[in-house]
Scaffold this motif. Structure first.
Motif, mmCIF file in Angstrom:
data_model
loop_
_atom_site.group_PDB
_atom_site.id
_atom_site.type_symbol
_atom_site.label_atom_id
_atom_site.label_comp_id
_atom_site.label_asym_id
_atom_site.label_seq_id
_atom_site.Cartn_x
_atom_site.Cartn_y
_atom_site.Cartn_z
ATOM 1 N N LEU A 1 0.826 -1.209 0.000
ATOM 2 C CA LEU A 1 0.000 0.000 0.000
ATOM 3 C C LEU A 1 0.859 1.258 0.000
ATOM 4 O O LEU A 1 0.537 2.243 -0.679
ATOM 5 C CB LEU A 1 -0.943 -0.008 1.207
ATOM 6 N N THR A 2 1.963 1.229 0.730
ATOM 7 C CA THR A 2 2.894 2.357 0.720
ATOM 8 C C THR A 2 3.438 2.591 -0.681
ATOM 9 O O THR A 2 3.522 3.729 -1.149
ATOM 10 C CB THR A 2 4.052 2.093 1.703
ATOM 11 N N ASN A 3 3.788 1.512 -1.369
ATOM 12 C CA ASN A 3 4.297 1.652 -2.735
ATOM 13 C C ASN A 3 3.239 2.201 -3.677
ATOM 14 O O ASN A 3 3.557 2.958 -4.596
ATOM 15 C CB ASN A 3 4.834 0.319 -3.249
ATOM 16 N N PHE A 4 1.974 1.834 -3.485
ATOM 17 C CA PHE A 4 0.931 2.381 -4.344
ATOM 18 C C PHE A 4 0.735 3.875 -4.097
ATOM 19 O O PHE A 4 0.498 4.638 -5.037
ATOM 20 C CB PHE A 4 -0.384 1.617 -4.189
ATOM 21 N N PHE A 5 0.851 4.316 -2.838
ATOM 22 C CA PHE A 5 0.811 5.752 -2.574
ATOM 23 C C PHE A 5 2.006 6.443 -3.223
ATOM 24 O O PHE A 5 1.872 7.509 -3.837
ATOM 25 C CB PHE A 5 0.791 6.032 -1.066
ATOM 26 N N LEU A 6 3.181 5.848 -3.106
ATOM 27 C CA LEU A 6 4.374 6.460 -3.701
ATOM 28 C C LEU A 6 4.287 6.514 -5.223
ATOM 29 O O LEU A 6 4.727 7.487 -5.839
ATOM 30 C CB LEU A 6 5.628 5.717 -3.249
#
Length: 156
Positions: free
Chosen positions: A36-41
């Motif tokens: 999920l962090t990577n999708f935000f990034l």
């Protein structure tokens, strides 16, 4: 696209629900957090890239008012968020890139994009305009005949 009654994004709500349930099913939200962090990034990366391409294309409707904005800051922001993705977890960064590529391929192949705004036409126009403005004398080695047809206007 939203539903016809009230225009609620039902598919997005269902997808968010499924992702939340997946995290609960796994039993550890920390297992889902890196992806999920990577999708935000990647959202920030693509936003910065869009701002970069809009700035260098010179489209007249792009007029950012933030005084510290420049194409360099957009490109730097995209590079830094991409670097943060790789720094956090290379495997999840690769998975995120694969999912983004799959979504792009799905949208490109399954939907008619003619009604969507596309930066590539603005960039092509800018390149063609720059080539015409450069002008210059064409070397005889590269000369080609150019056929120009003059046609009167048809009936109005």
């Amino acid at each position: 696209a939203g539903a016809t009654a009230g225009d609620e994004p039902r598919r997005a709500v269902v997808l968010s629900y499924l992702i939340a349930q997946l995290g609960m099913f796994i039993g550890d939200l920390d297992a889902v957090a890196p992806i999920l962090t990577n999708f935000f990034l990647v959202t920030y990366t693509l936003t910065n890239l869009a701002a970069f391409f809009l700035e260098i294309s010179g489209v007249p409707n792009w007029r950012p008012t933030y005084r510290f904005f420049s194409w360099q800051t957009s490109l730097l922001g995209a590079a830094l968020t991409l670097a943060a993705m790789v720094y956090l977890n290379v495997a999840f960064a690769a998975i995120t890139a694969a999912v983004v590529g799959a979504v792009y391929a799905y949208l490109s192949l399954c939907f008619d994009g003619s009604a969507w705004a596309d930066i590539s036409s603005a960039l092509t126009f800018r390149q063609a305009r720059a080539a015409l403005r450069r002008g210059g004398v064409l070397h005889a080695k590269y000369w080609r005949p150019v056929l120009m047809l003059v046609q009167p206007d048809g009936p109005q």
